[in-house]
Design a protein around this motif. Structure first.
Motif, PDB file in Angstrom:
ATOM      1  N   LYS A   1      44.364  42.806  54.607  1.00 29.15           N
ATOM      2  CA  LYS A   1      43.708  42.587  53.318  1.00 29.15           C
ATOM      3  C   LYS A   1      44.693  41.919  52.365  1.00 29.15           C
ATOM      4  CE  LYS A   1      40.502  46.438  53.568  1.00 29.15           C
ATOM      5  NZ  LYS A   1      40.044  47.660  52.919  1.00 29.15           N
ATOM      6  N   LEU A   2      44.293  40.796  51.855  1.00 27.13           N
ATOM      7  CA  LEU A   2      45.119  40.086  50.892  1.00 27.13           C
ATOM      8  C   LEU A   2      44.692  40.397  49.460  1.00 27.13           C
ATOM      9  CD1 LEU A   2      45.283  36.644  52.723  1.00 27.13           C
ATOM     10  CD2 LEU A   2      46.965  38.481  52.738  1.00 27.13           C
ATOM     11  N   TYR A   3      43.920  41.436  49.323  1.00 32.01           N
ATOM     12  CA  TYR A   3      43.424  41.807  48.009  1.00 32.01           C
ATOM     13  C   TYR A   3      43.329  43.328  47.940  1.00 32.01           C
ATOM     14  CZ  TYR A   3      39.152  42.420  50.664  1.00 32.01           C
ATOM     15  OH  TYR A   3      38.245  42.814  51.596  1.00 32.01           O
ATOM     16  N   THR A   4      43.248  43.841  46.713  1.00 27.71           N
ATOM     17  CA  THR A   4      43.008  45.272  46.493  1.00 27.71           C
ATOM     18  C   THR A   4      41.942  45.418  45.428  1.00 27.71           C
ATOM     19  OG1 THR A   4      44.748  45.359  44.830  1.00 27.71           O
ATOM     20  CG2 THR A   4      45.369  45.941  47.092  1.00 27.71           C
ATOM     21  N   TYR A   5      41.150  46.433  45.582  1.00 28.67           N
ATOM     22  CA  TYR A   5      40.130  46.710  44.583  1.00 28.67           C
ATOM     23  C   TYR A   5      40.773  47.456  43.416  1.00 28.67           C
ATOM     24  CZ  TYR A   5      36.589  45.434  47.996  1.00 28.67           C
ATOM     25  OH  TYR A   5      35.817  44.773  48.897  1.00 28.67           O
ATOM     26  N   PRO A   6      40.334  47.185  42.204  1.00 29.12           N
ATOM     27  CA  PRO A   6      40.878  47.905  41.057  1.00 29.12           C
ATOM     28  C   PRO A   6      40.475  49.366  41.104  1.00 29.12           C
ATOM     29  CG  PRO A   6      39.114  46.468  40.346  1.00 29.12           C
ATOM     30  CD  PRO A   6      39.363  46.188  41.797  1.00 29.12           C
ATOM     31  N   ASP A   7      41.387  50.212  40.653  1.00 24.54           N
ATOM     32  CA  ASP A   7      41.124  51.647  40.655  1.00 24.54           C
ATOM     33  C   ASP A   7      41.056  52.117  39.198  1.00 24.54           C
ATOM     34  OD1 ASP A   7      40.744  54.191  41.598  1.00 24.54           O
ATOM     35  OD2 ASP A   7      42.874  54.593  41.870  1.00 24.54           O
ATOM     36  N   GLU A   8      39.962  51.877  38.578  1.00 22.94           N
ATOM     37  CA  GLU A   8      39.757  52.239  37.164  1.00 22.94           C
ATOM     38  C   GLU A   8      38.403  52.887  37.013  1.00 22.94           C
ATOM     39  OE1 GLU A   8      41.919  51.785  34.607  1.00 22.94           O
ATOM     40  OE2 GLU A   8      43.381  50.952  36.017  1.00 22.94           O
ATOM     41  N   THR A   9      38.272  53.681  36.001  1.00 22.68           N
ATOM     42  CA  THR A   9      36.974  54.246  35.676  1.00 22.68           C
ATOM     43  C   THR A   9      36.309  53.363  34.621  1.00 22.68           C
ATOM     44  OG1 THR A   9      37.984  55.667  34.019  1.00 22.68           O
ATOM     45  CG2 THR A   9      37.642  56.616  36.201  1.00 22.68           C
TER      46      THR A   9
END
Length: 91
Positions: free
Chosen positions: A80-88
């Motif tokens: 994976k060359l990307y990450t999902y944001p971890d925010e509420t």
């Protein structure tokens, strides 16, 4: 290169399993099966079950392709060359 190795291996198996078969007949049957041509020197009906399975497997390999079959057995790890944001999210 893979096809040549397959032909050599399959011809060796046919010659070992069928002592009545000549080398020319075995090579012709295997190359015809790998190329899915459908030609024969009247050797196939006289083969034992194991030899017929080798010819049938060679036909399948010829239809699907050696590289495709080898690609099925290679484990591919997804990078994976990307990450999902971890925010509420507050609305």
């Amino acid at each position: 290169m893979l096809s040549i190795l397959w032909i050599i291996l399959a011809v060796f198996v046919i010659v070992v399993l069928e002592p009545k078969a000549t080398l020319t007949q075995a090579v012709f049957e295997i190359v015809s099966a790998l190329g899915t041509v459908g030609l024969t020197l009247d050797l196939t009906p006289h083969l034992c079950v194991a030899s017929k399975m080798v010819v049938a497997l060679t036909m399948f390999v010829g239809r699907v392709g050696l590289i495709t079959l080898l690609a099925c057995f290679i484990r591919h790890q997804e990078v994976k060359l990307y990450t999902y944001p971890d925010e509420t999210v507050i609305v």
